[in-house]
Design an enzyme around this catalytic site. Structure first.
Site, mmCIF file in Angstrom:
data_model
loop_
_atom_site.group_PDB
_atom_site.id
_atom_site.type_symbol
_atom_site.label_atom_id
_atom_site.label_comp_id
_atom_site.label_asym_id
_atom_site.label_seq_id
_atom_site.Cartn_x
_atom_site.Cartn_y
_atom_site.Cartn_z
ATOM 1 N N GLU A 101 46.121 32.538 27.744
ATOM 2 C CA GLU A 101 47.028 33.599 27.280
ATOM 3 C C GLU A 101 47.970 33.046 26.218
ATOM 4 O O GLU A 101 48.366 33.766 25.289
ATOM 5 C CB GLU A 101 47.816 34.204 28.447
ATOM 6 C CG GLU A 101 46.963 34.847 29.544
ATOM 7 C CD GLU A 101 45.992 35.911 29.045
ATOM 8 O OE1 GLU A 101 46.266 36.531 28.002
ATOM 9 O OE2 GLU A 101 44.945 36.103 29.695
ATOM 10 N N GLU A 146 40.205 36.573 20.903
ATOM 11 C CA GLU A 146 39.584 35.784 21.967
ATOM 12 C C GLU A 146 39.212 34.388 21.453
ATOM 13 O O GLU A 146 39.244 33.416 22.210
ATOM 14 C CB GLU A 146 38.352 36.530 22.482
ATOM 15 C CG GLU A 146 37.881 36.109 23.851
ATOM 16 C CD GLU A 146 38.859 36.391 24.988
ATOM 17 O OE1 GLU A 146 39.810 37.182 24.805
ATOM 18 O OE2 GLU A 146 38.683 35.788 26.061
ATOM 19 N N HIS A 192 46.404 33.440 22.893
ATOM 20 C CA HIS A 192 46.606 34.793 22.366
ATOM 21 C C HIS A 192 48.025 34.925 21.798
ATOM 22 O O HIS A 192 48.234 35.506 20.739
ATOM 23 C CB HIS A 192 46.458 35.830 23.489
ATOM 24 C CG HIS A 192 45.043 36.122 23.892
ATOM 25 N ND1 HIS A 192 44.102 36.553 22.990
ATOM 26 C CD2 HIS A 192 44.414 36.071 25.107
ATOM 27 C CE1 HIS A 192 42.943 36.760 23.629
ATOM 28 N NE2 HIS A 192 43.101 36.468 24.920
#
Lengths: 495, 495
Positions: free
Chosen positions: B261, B290, B264
């Protein structure tokens, strides 16, 4: 029917923006990363402008005119009256002027923060002068009968005027001052030093949460977080959040603070769900709101009955030395009266005196009788007059509160009004319920139910003085507060 | 100039709604009280409708037509192209149809949750049938050249088509299957049991936060919270939040999940600020997003170099028994390959096989070649074919993912594309930087800078395949992923 639907859609849109703005405000004070603040401020600006546009649109004007009177005594009719007032007050201020004012507010708050840190009134003075000027202008736009300050009072406590305040404040001042003198001279004096001692905040939180739950605060429709300045905020009737502040050397901050905010939250959680998505789904005024928080904080949680039941629970979480502090001494210590420089640290008795100082200064500023530059001197004079102490600097004097930096003139009286309302409600509930026994038994739900069915559920369906008079069958009357405080302190100070 | 200003105002309004909706989504998944959800859902509905209205208004249409082409190569021009596409795609779906679809989505998600719990595909089937039907209809509205599924792919990965996927997936499948067979037969097998042991989540959080900070995640422009399903969300470039999930019996969930995460989040935090308040201020596609999370999770944090530097730090926080686990064994264990039923638990090698199963089924559903009722059987057949295992029930088979319940057809391929992109970026960065040495030295900032300047800063100024080709000077090519995995597993499994 189509017009009614359309009106309800517009209200829903308005409430959607308000819930979004409310969540953003909560987030900025609890969780939000510091660097995102600028962007966030712009987003709030955009959404606030949408609310403004909705409130003042031609379509809204048309819908109000067309629908008003067609649904007597209904939620729709009351909502229309709110919308009408929003329309009238909001559209009286030219949009550019309002925008400049909002910008000034946020600048002034920043300048105030620094000025307070450095106890430097001069740097804040020009901003305050402009804020006063705007409020004078707004008062003229909005209009008033007798005193320009009435137009500002209306924002926070509709129905309350300078005339009404000037009827009650002098008596209240005289009574409180007399009480204060008696207390100062009393032989019996509480010893607050027994309350000291390191009390880890996790333990304070456990106790506070247990009390909140017993009060009937619904944790599935709210949550408790930590912030620098405690607050309660209702995002919707099923999402009413409370925050608190922990001082590990003085549990009173968090314990009484949480109960205070919990009182606000109970109000918002118990508004009738049929008011959802209308401007009626919130507390009716700052004063009535404050009456609820003060009722729980003082009339309940600072009462002897409360501690008779809860001292044992408190001791379970408190540092070990409280085991040696007798209940009576503890009760007296949490009710100590002592004039302080800072309003938010004031005890139950002197609190209203702090408010009257601000009221008198605000009133004279708005009418032009005094100038901003004279505030520090006047503030200190009044502190001597009302409380017998003189602030050592402006940080603990005229600069202590954020309200003026935010342009919130007319707000302060709500605190004292809330106190008087609370005392009147206290007298009323005692006619129907054996409150001391209920508090001793910890059956707070019965108190909550009474408040919910007499006050909370109406939201803005009733105006503040309407609620007061419906519940107490009496007008605003400071006698109840004076009686309550006299009895309480006679008992504690034995004068 | 006035038109440009007006257009920018409309974009700002749109982004304000999106930030509000984003914060509400974050709040609902982290903090919000359960009883407030119904009200909140309505608020989100109102704000989403405002976005829809803005995107499809006549004024927007006029502004796009009038402004397009007047500011070549500028942010404005790129934003106009985004707005044009939003306008075209959104206005092609009749508003009533879209509203019904949104209602169906939320119902279907609830039904899916229950169906998954009870492993009862039949109860979910009618909802899924309708969702497929809607998506087939939308594909016709949007239009496509060769295959209706292309129209759906476009929502997540513009530029990617069935034709392109069918060019790369078969080769990838063959190579991965061959590798998987070699691994199964290899003499050297990692022992994942050494990774077990109670690891308190506070300790896991400390390690994860330290890694996040070293990666260059800016905690002043974000925060880390705990949720059931981890995610990253960018509210604005300076407020990008990460959540993670802790499994106290398996640290891999939180440690690799947080880094994933975090990847991201780095993307969103490093988008050029000049794109703020435009629809360009976000990652360009699901696949490129991704690629960033997978790059950090796998290419960095599952590399031997990473653990050579960080195993010591890990041991500082980990349970005592890790002191007896040699680095080499640890590194091999966190890279174990083992076919699993559940996609989100899959290892680096088998992950893309899970995706291909979903891709083939989605494509055939949308073209009408297969029926929803046949999905469970087909799913299990494909699991046997691709992974050599058969789910014991539909909960760990066809019902495992929420995507279809949300109507997200066309999304799954992004995961495999992200993997291939990441491997291509990995090859490119290694031409410029000595990545292994940099990882060993913990100089992640240099990696972050490379990604930021080559990928992140552009936001949506470049389309996904444009980024890929600009950075790698090559088209989509699965060879890089195959090479990376072959080398990695040869080293670990010694086949």
């Amino acid at each position: 029917m189509k017009e009614q639907e359309r009106y309800m859609d517009l209200l829903k849109e308005q409430m959607a923006y308000k819930e979004a703005i409310g969540l953003m405000a909560w987030d900025m004070r609890t969780k939000a990363p510091i660097k995102g603040m600028d962007n966030r401020a712009e987003v709030i600006g955009v959404l606030s402008q949408k609310v403004h546009q909705l409130q003042t649109s031609e379509e809204m004007k048309h819908l109000i005119e067309s629908l008003k009177g067609r649904f007597p005594d209904s939620v729709t009719e009351k909502a229309l009256l709110e919308s009408e007032e929003d329309f009238e007050r909001t559209s009286k201020i030219p949009i550019e002027e309002y925008r400049d004012y909002v910008t000034l507010q946020s600048k002034a708050e920043a300048v105030w923060g620094k000025a307070k840190d450095e106890s430097d009134f001069a740097s804040f003075q020009p901003y305050l002068e402009k804020l006063v000027e705007y409020n004078q202008t707004f008062a003229e736009y909005w209009g008033y009968k007798n005193h320009p300050y009435d137009a500002l009072l209306h924002n926070y406590e509709p129905g309350i005027t300078v005339k009404k305040l000037d009827q009650v404040f002098p008596d209240l001042k005289a009574a409180l001052t007399e009480l204060l003198n008696k207390i100062k001279k009393a032989d019996e004096q509480p010893d607050p030093s027994i309350l000291r001692g390191h009390f880890p905040k996790e333990q304070q939180a456990k106790f506070s949460k247990e009390i909140l739950a017993r009060m009937g605060y619904d944790f599935e429709a709210g949550r408790l977080d930590e912030t620098v300045h405690p607050f309660a905020i209702g995002l919707n009737v099923n999402d009413v959040r409370v925050t608190t502040k922990y001082d590990e050397e003085d549990f009173r901050t968090a314990v009484f603070g949480t109960i205070h905010e919990g009182g606000h939250a109970l109000y918002e959680q118990n508004i009738s769900p049929e008011l959802s998505f209308t401007p009626l789904a919130t507390g009716t005024s700052m004063g009535i709101h404050e009456s609820q928080s003060l009722f729980w904080e003082n009339f309940v949680a600072r009462s002897e009955s409360f501690w008779q039941n809860h001292y044992h629970l408190f001791q379970k979480y408190a540092p070990a030395h409280f085991k040696d502090v007798p209940l009576t001494d503890f009760f007296k210590a949490v009710n100590e009266v002592k004039p302080s420089y800072i309003r938010i640290e004031a005890d139950e008795l002197t609190y209203c005196l702090h408010i009257m100082i601000r009221y008198e200064l605000e009133k004279a500023l708005i009418s032009g009788e005094i100038k901003v530059k004279d505030l520090p001197l006047l503030w200190n004079e009044k502190m001597r007059d009302y409380l017998g102490i003189t602030p050592r600097n402006d940080a603990e004097g005229v600069l202590q509160d954020i309200h003026w930096a935010g342009g919130d003139f007319g707000y302060f009286p709500s605190y004292a009004l809330g106190y008087m309302y609370a005392a009147q409600f206290n007298a009323s509930i005692r006619k129907e319920l054996d409150v001391d026994r209920i508090i001793q038994a910890g059956e707070f739900n019965r108190i909550k139910q009474w408040l919910a069915s007499n006050i909370h559920r109406y939201g803005k369906m009733k105006k503040p003085l309407e609620i007061l008079e419906d519940v107490t069958k009496e007008r605003l009357n400071p006698k109840y507060l004076v009686d309550y405080l006299s009895q309480k302190y006679q008992h504690i100070y034995k004068f």
